[in-house]
Design a protein around this motif. Structure first.
Motif, PDB file in Angstrom:
ATOM      1  N   PHE A 288     -41.100 -17.777 -18.773  1.00 41.56           N
ATOM      2  CA  PHE A 288     -41.014 -17.608 -17.324  1.00 41.56           C
ATOM      3  C   PHE A 288     -39.569 -17.716 -16.840  1.00 41.56           C
ATOM      4  CE2 PHE A 288     -45.570 -19.453 -16.817  1.00 41.56           C
ATOM      5  CZ  PHE A 288     -46.094 -18.260 -17.295  1.00 41.56           C
ATOM      6  N   THR A 289     -38.789 -18.592 -17.478  1.00 43.07           N
ATOM      7  CA  THR A 289     -37.392 -18.771 -17.081  1.00 43.07           C
ATOM      8  C   THR A 289     -36.622 -17.464 -17.170  1.00 43.07           C
ATOM      9  OG1 THR A 289     -37.378 -21.082 -17.794  1.00 43.07           O
ATOM     10  CG2 THR A 289     -35.248 -19.983 -17.619  1.00 43.07           C
ATOM     11  N   ALA A 290     -36.717 -16.804 -18.322  1.00 45.18           N
ATOM     12  CA  ALA A 290     -35.996 -15.541 -18.505  1.00 45.18           C
ATOM     13  C   ALA A 290     -36.503 -14.472 -17.549  1.00 45.18           C
ATOM     14  CB  ALA A 290     -36.140 -15.075 -19.953  1.00 45.18           C
ATOM     15  N   ILE A 291     -37.818 -14.404 -17.360  1.00 39.50           N
ATOM     16  CA  ILE A 291     -38.387 -13.395 -16.463  1.00 39.50           C
ATOM     17  C   ILE A 291     -37.900 -13.599 -15.035  1.00 39.50           C
ATOM     18  CG2 ILE A 291     -40.538 -12.565 -15.430  1.00 39.50           C
ATOM     19  CD1 ILE A 291     -41.897 -13.134 -18.113  1.00 39.50           C
ATOM     20  N   LEU A 292     -37.884 -14.833 -14.575  1.00 43.39           N
ATOM     21  CA  LEU A 292     -37.455 -15.123 -13.195  1.00 43.39           C
ATOM     22  C   LEU A 292     -35.968 -14.849 -13.009  1.00 43.39           C
ATOM     23  CD1 LEU A 292     -39.497 -18.391 -12.621  1.00 43.39           C
ATOM     24  CD2 LEU A 292     -39.827 -16.205 -11.436  1.00 43.39           C
ATOM     25  N   PHE A 293     -35.151 -15.170 -14.014  1.00 39.10           N
ATOM     26  CA  PHE A 293     -33.732 -14.827 -13.934  1.00 39.10           C
ATOM     27  C   PHE A 293     -33.564 -13.308 -13.830  1.00 39.10           C
ATOM     28  CE2 PHE A 293     -32.282 -19.031 -15.697  1.00 39.10           C
ATOM     29  CZ  PHE A 293     -31.342 -19.286 -14.712  1.00 39.10           C
ATOM     30  N   GLY A 294     -34.302 -12.580 -14.658  1.00 38.65           N
ATOM     31  CA  GLY A 294     -34.203 -11.133 -14.627  1.00 38.65           C
ATOM     32  C   GLY A 294     -34.654 -10.542 -13.306  1.00 38.65           C
ATOM     33  N   ILE A 295     -35.766 -11.049 -12.759  1.00 40.46           N
ATOM     34  CA  ILE A 295     -36.252 -10.553 -11.466  1.00 40.46           C
ATOM     35  C   ILE A 295     -35.249 -10.851 -10.363  1.00 40.46           C
ATOM     36  CG2 ILE A 295     -38.027 -10.872  -9.707  1.00 40.46           C
ATOM     37  CD1 ILE A 295     -40.064 -11.213 -11.921  1.00 40.46           C
ATOM     38  N   GLY A 296     -34.677 -12.059 -10.380  1.00 37.38           N
ATOM     39  CA  GLY A 296     -33.665 -12.395  -9.389  1.00 37.38           C
ATOM     40  C   GLY A 296     -32.467 -11.466  -9.451  1.00 37.38           C
TER      41      GLY A 296
END
Length: 319
Positions: A288-296
């Motif tokens: 989730f950490t990587a996904i949220l960084f990417g979405i941001g």
């Protein structure tokens, strides 16, 4: 020929549009969650299958690699409102985290080693340094005019984060978890000796040289986790409203997710007296950490480029 090139260009833009990337990230996160939910708890007396361990690495490392590429794309664009250096720091942090994960996977899956310190920790350290640098630039580039209640929230989060990190580092400190007994530690040593037969000599020699840095590294991880937690809270409070709040809410959520995953991993490893096998349910927060960084990163890129395009269109229409 021109129509063919225009169609390919349109297809490329649609494939790499903000909406497509965000939806892909959400689907990847849902699949990862289902994978962890269905297979992270083995049957009594059995260990997690090797294919499950490889699957967790694929979900995690795939997300970090793509997120780092997206953040570095932001760094290459001069249109970023938050500044290019912010995204260079975050992008390099995610890239080093990906490299560390690959190295850690070799130690765990190929050579079946679980040392206190390995080569992967060097890359994890650089990851935290670059993430902290990028997020600090994001905060310092904006003037934080927090209200009193917001400073109180920041203080509460800081105190709570420190207390949880200290307890995770030494669960016996508050008497909530007993200290591992000598028998359990001896069993761990036996497992390590058996696994050592699978590893090359240079790997074992490197682990032995890095072993004295175990305490210092654990202390660094605790400080880095709490620091990122405080920075993320400041970002969340500072960017709660406004045009660019959505992207930075994602970045703050990514940091909270990283803190949860790190604390769980350290707690589970301590509770298992060094016998913990990675792949626990809450480790899905690493994905989730990587996904949220990417979405941001995608959201800020989309808003930044659209705002510049709208300005140019207004100028051309007025002229």
């Amino acid at each position: 020929m021109s129509s063919t090139s225009e169609k390919s260009s349109t297809l490329t833009k649609s494939l790499f549009s903000a909406q497509t990337i965000v939806i892909t990230g959400l689907v990847w996160g849902v699949l990862a969650l289902l994978f962890f939910l269905l297979f992270s708890v083995p049957l009594p007396g059995e260990e997690l299958p090797s294919w499950y361990s490889y699957g967790t690495y694929i979900f995690e490392l795939g997300a970090y690699l793509v997120a780092s590429i997206i953040c570095l794309r932001n760094w290459q664009s001069p249109q970023m409102v938050s500044g290019r250096n912010v995204w260079m720091g975050i992008g390099l942090g995610l890239l080093f985290y990906f490299i560390a994960g690959v190295v850690f996977g070799c130690w765990e899956l190929i050579w079946e080693l679980d040392p206190d310190v390995s080569l992967a920790d060097i890359f994890y350290v650089f990851s935290y340094i670059f993430l902290g640098w990028g997020m600090t630039l994001a905060v310092t580039s904006k003037r934080l005019n927090l209200e009193v209640w917001q400073w109180v929230v920041l203080l509460v989060v800081a105190v709570g984060g420190v207390a949880l990190a200290v307890w995770v580092a030494d669960p016996s400190l508050f008497g909530l978890l007993p200290t591992p007994d000598a028998t359990a530690l001896e069993e761990v040593d036996i497992i390590e000796e058996v696994s050592a037969n699978l590893a090359p000599s240079w790997v074992l020699a490197l682990d032995e040289k890095l072993e004295p840095f175990s305490y210092s590294l654990n202390l660094f991880y605790i400080i880095a986790d709490v620091f990122l937690l405080i920075i993320a809270t400041a970002l969340l409070l500072a960017f709660w409203g406004g045009r660019f709040s959505q992207s930075w809410r994602m970045i703050a959520a990514a940091t909270f997710s990283l803190y949860i995953a790190d604390m769980y991993f350290k707690w589970a490893d301590t509770q298992a007296a060094g016998e913990y096998e990675s792949g626990g349910l809450l480790e899905v927060f690493f994905v989730f950490t990587a996904i949220l960084f990417g979405i941001g990163a995608v959201l800020e890129y989309d808003i930044s480029t659209r705002s510049r395009q709208s300005r140019r269109s207004r100028r051309s229409s007025s002229s």
